[in-house]
Design a protein around this motif. Sequence first.
Motif, PDB file in Angstrom:
ATOM      1  N   VAL A  43      -4.466  34.652  -5.035  1.00 17.66           N
ATOM      2  CA  VAL A  43      -3.435  33.266  -5.434  1.00 17.66           C
ATOM      3  C   VAL A  43      -2.066  33.903  -5.464  1.00 17.66           C
ATOM      4  CG1 VAL A  43      -2.836  31.705  -7.254  1.00 17.66           C
ATOM      5  CG2 VAL A  43      -4.969  31.862  -6.612  1.00 17.66           C
ATOM      6  N   ILE A  44      -0.941  33.486  -4.902  1.00 18.87           N
ATOM      7  CA  ILE A  44       0.203  33.874  -4.949  1.00 18.87           C
ATOM      8  C   ILE A  44       1.037  32.996  -5.544  1.00 18.87           C
ATOM      9  CG2 ILE A  44       2.184  34.512  -3.475  1.00 18.87           C
ATOM     10  CD1 ILE A  44       0.316  35.859  -1.435  1.00 18.87           C
ATOM     11  N   ALA A  45       1.852  33.454  -6.617  1.00 14.86           N
ATOM     12  CA  ALA A  45       2.836  32.272  -7.203  1.00 14.86           C
ATOM     13  C   ALA A  45       4.229  32.728  -6.940  1.00 14.86           C
ATOM     14  CB  ALA A  45       2.600  32.337  -8.677  1.00 14.86           C
ATOM     15  N   GLY A  46       4.982  31.813  -6.480  1.00 14.28           N
ATOM     16  CA  GLY A  46       6.389  32.088  -6.106  1.00 14.28           C
ATOM     17  C   GLY A  46       6.634  31.151  -5.028  1.00 14.28           C
ATOM     18  N   GLN A  97      -4.080  31.248  -1.423  1.00 14.83           N
ATOM     19  CA  GLN A  97      -3.449  30.134  -2.054  1.00 14.83           C
ATOM     20  C   GLN A  97      -2.228  30.221  -2.580  1.00 14.83           C
ATOM     21  OE1 GLN A  97      -6.421  27.546  -3.916  1.00 14.83           O
ATOM     22  NE2 GLN A  97      -7.478  29.175  -4.032  1.00 14.83           N
ATOM     23  N   VAL A  98      -0.858  29.402  -2.012  1.00 13.30           N
ATOM     24  CA  VAL A  98       0.116  29.852  -2.526  1.00 13.30           C
ATOM     25  C   VAL A  98       0.666  28.756  -3.489  1.00 13.30           C
ATOM     26  CG1 VAL A  98       2.708  30.398  -1.682  1.00 13.30           C
ATOM     27  CG2 VAL A  98       0.906  31.005  -0.535  1.00 13.30           C
ATOM     28  N   VAL A  99       1.264  29.097  -4.759  1.00 16.72           N
ATOM     29  CA  VAL A  99       1.450  28.133  -5.793  1.00 16.72           C
ATOM     30  C   VAL A  99       2.900  28.257  -5.924  1.00 16.72           C
ATOM     31  CG1 VAL A  99       1.081  27.670  -8.149  1.00 16.72           C
ATOM     32  CG2 VAL A  99      -0.706  28.537  -7.025  1.00 16.72           C
ATOM     33  N   HIS A 100       3.305  26.915  -5.874  1.00 14.69           N
ATOM     34  CA  HIS A 100       5.111  26.591  -6.062  1.00 14.69           C
ATOM     35  C   HIS A 100       5.269  25.575  -6.754  1.00 14.69           C
ATOM     36  CE1 HIS A 100       9.153  27.526  -5.660  1.00 14.69           C
ATOM     37  NE2 HIS A 100       9.354  26.675  -4.593  1.00 14.69           N
ATOM     38  N   ARG A 101       6.300  25.519  -7.459  1.00 18.94           N
ATOM     39  CA  ARG A 101       6.698  24.176  -8.227  1.00 18.94           C
ATOM     40  C   ARG A 101       7.275  23.094  -7.387  1.00 18.94           C
ATOM     41  NH1 ARG A 101      10.513  27.771  -9.769  1.00 18.94           N
ATOM     42  NH2 ARG A 101      12.576  27.143  -9.680  1.00 18.94           N
ATOM     43  N   ARG A 102       7.613  23.404  -6.130  1.00 18.29           N
ATOM     44  CA  ARG A 102       8.298  22.131  -5.269  1.00 18.29           C
ATOM     45  C   ARG A 102       7.668  22.583  -3.853  1.00 18.29           C
ATOM     46  NH1 ARG A 102      12.871  25.182  -6.714  1.00 18.29           N
ATOM     47  NH2 ARG A 102      13.494  23.684  -8.179  1.00 18.29           N
ATOM     48  N   PRO A 103       7.621  21.502  -2.818  1.00 12.42           N
ATOM     49  CA  PRO A 103       7.325  21.799  -1.522  1.00 12.42           C
ATOM     50  C   PRO A 103       8.289  22.649  -0.788  1.00 12.42           C
ATOM     51  CG  PRO A 103       7.121  19.491  -2.331  1.00 12.42           C
ATOM     52  CD  PRO A 103       7.942  20.076  -3.242  1.00 12.42           C
ATOM     53  N   LYS A 104       9.269  22.652  -1.128  1.00  9.18           N
ATOM     54  CA  LYS A 104      10.137  23.559  -0.193  1.00  9.18           C
ATOM     55  C   LYS A 104      10.310  24.958  -0.734  1.00  9.18           C
ATOM     56  CE  LYS A 104      14.618  23.708   1.992  1.00  9.18           C
ATOM     57  NZ  LYS A 104      15.886  22.655   2.001  1.00  9.18           N
ATOM     58  N   PHE A 105      10.257  25.898   0.243  1.00  9.95           N
ATOM     59  CA  PHE A 105      10.321  27.473  -0.143  1.00  9.95           C
ATOM     60  C   PHE A 105      11.743  28.079  -0.068  1.00  9.95           C
ATOM     61  CE2 PHE A 105       5.770  26.414  -0.058  1.00  9.95           C
ATOM     62  CZ  PHE A 105       5.169  27.285  -0.852  1.00  9.95           C
ATOM     63  N   ARG A 106      12.026  28.925  -0.743  1.00  9.46           N
ATOM     64  CA  ARG A 106      13.522  29.539  -0.655  1.00  9.46           C
ATOM     65  C   ARG A 106      13.137  31.031   0.207  1.00  9.46           C
ATOM     66  NH1 ARG A 106      11.900  29.294  -5.575  1.00  9.46           N
ATOM     67  NH2 ARG A 106      12.476  31.494  -6.010  1.00  9.46           N
ATOM     68  N   ILE A 120      -3.681  29.114   5.171  1.00 13.33           N
ATOM     69  CA  ILE A 120      -3.285  29.248   4.027  1.00 13.33           C
ATOM     70  C   ILE A 120      -3.120  27.797   3.336  1.00 13.33           C
ATOM     71  CG2 ILE A 120      -1.106  29.841   2.816  1.00 13.33           C
ATOM     72  CD1 ILE A 120      -0.404  31.987   4.623  1.00 13.33           C
ATOM     73  N   ASP A 121      -3.458  27.888   2.075  1.00  9.64           N
ATOM     74  CA  ASP A 121      -3.466  26.666   1.269  1.00  9.64           C
ATOM     75  C   ASP A 121      -2.049  26.565   0.398  1.00  9.64           C
ATOM     76  OD1 ASP A 121      -4.120  24.287  -0.047  1.00  9.64           O
ATOM     77  OD2 ASP A 121      -5.550  25.003  -1.200  1.00  9.64           O
ATOM     78  N   ALA A 179       2.288  36.455   1.560  1.00  6.16           N
ATOM     79  CA  ALA A 179       1.336  35.143   2.110  1.00  6.16           C
ATOM     80  C   ALA A 179       1.119  35.537   3.626  1.00  6.16           C
ATOM     81  CB  ALA A 179       1.757  33.948   1.743  1.00  6.16           C
ATOM     82  N   LEU A 180       2.026  35.758   4.246  1.00  5.19           N
ATOM     83  CA  LEU A 180       2.125  36.117   5.836  1.00  5.19           C
ATOM     84  C   LEU A 180       1.310  37.286   6.036  1.00  5.19           C
ATOM     85  CD1 LEU A 180       5.437  34.746   6.975  1.00  5.19           C
ATOM     86  CD2 LEU A 180       3.165  33.374   6.936  1.00  5.19           C
TER      87      LEU A 180
END
Length: 338
Positions: free
Chosen positions: A158-161, A181-190, A208-209, A170-171
């Motif tokens: 599990v990756i958070a950020g 599984q990549v956890v982020h508080r919004r759908p868009k990544f910075r 990847i989930d 993740a890649l």
Amino acid sequence: MSGQIHQTDVAVIGAGPVGLFAVFECGMLKMQCHVIDALESTGGQCAALYPEKPIYDIPGYPAIDAADLVQKLEAQAAPFKPVYHLGEQVEKLTANGERWLLETNKGTRIDARAVIVAAGVGAFGPNRPPMEGLEQYEGKSVFYLVKRKEDFRGKRVVIAGGGDSAVDWALALHGVAASIQVVHRRPKFRAAPESAARLEQLSKSGGIDLVTPYQLHSLEGQDGQLTAVNVATLEGEVRRLEADVLLPFFGLAMNLGPIAQWGLNLDRNHIAVTPMDCATSTPGIFAVGDIATYPGKLKLILCGFSEAAMAAHAIHPLVHPGEVLHFEYSTTQGVPAA
């Protein structure tokens, strides 16, 4: 404390990629360097945080691992015989006439005509997520950096950020880890647009989930070994992710340490410099790389390389006063044998 004082032309504070390239640029202008770094090895963040992470924006290399880049920069600097003081932090920097005296926490003293500060982000450490019981898992199944991708082979990760580190790892771990599984508080990544697009593509293909919009909530496990990571929405909806490993990537906490006390012109924990030569507000001291700031600054290694070259050329008349610099390209000047 030993009475010995090392004499040199330039003291380089920081042995990351930009600091190492500064040694090369100074060497090409016939200036000797001593290099000081608080880490036990060269490479800075590249070596300490992501040695196996590929870097894509080094000219001439479509991709190069951070550790390989550091090795090549060391080899490039080697002909100029730099003296390394690793595992030491510069605690004092005092004027000595037109020269500078540097003193480290281990008592090493270096007298230099000029100083190049290439300290990256300064002393750094991870921003830890505020989770109960996190400490018991750190170093066992919760990690803030990846040194060897093979350590995660076959693991449920599990990756958070949502920044570059989270997306890039993740890649990089795709095809190595059993699941990601990549956890982020919004759908868009910075992250860099191309990397974010690759992540989205892998998400659509099932590689990847993407767990959005969620935040870390709690951990499950025993004796330091995770079995699950619980995440939650802002509305409180909780989801359980089975996991062997958690990689939280929420950036680094930056601390300039003693540098903040040296009387340099600081701008939000960075050293303000003039863009034409990377000179600080104090004559004889220059700053390059991530620690330096000026209007339009780009935090790219290749920009740090350019800054190192400009600083070296600005330092030349200080070390060799009255000597006309007949600048030549390296292709015509050549490099001395190591």
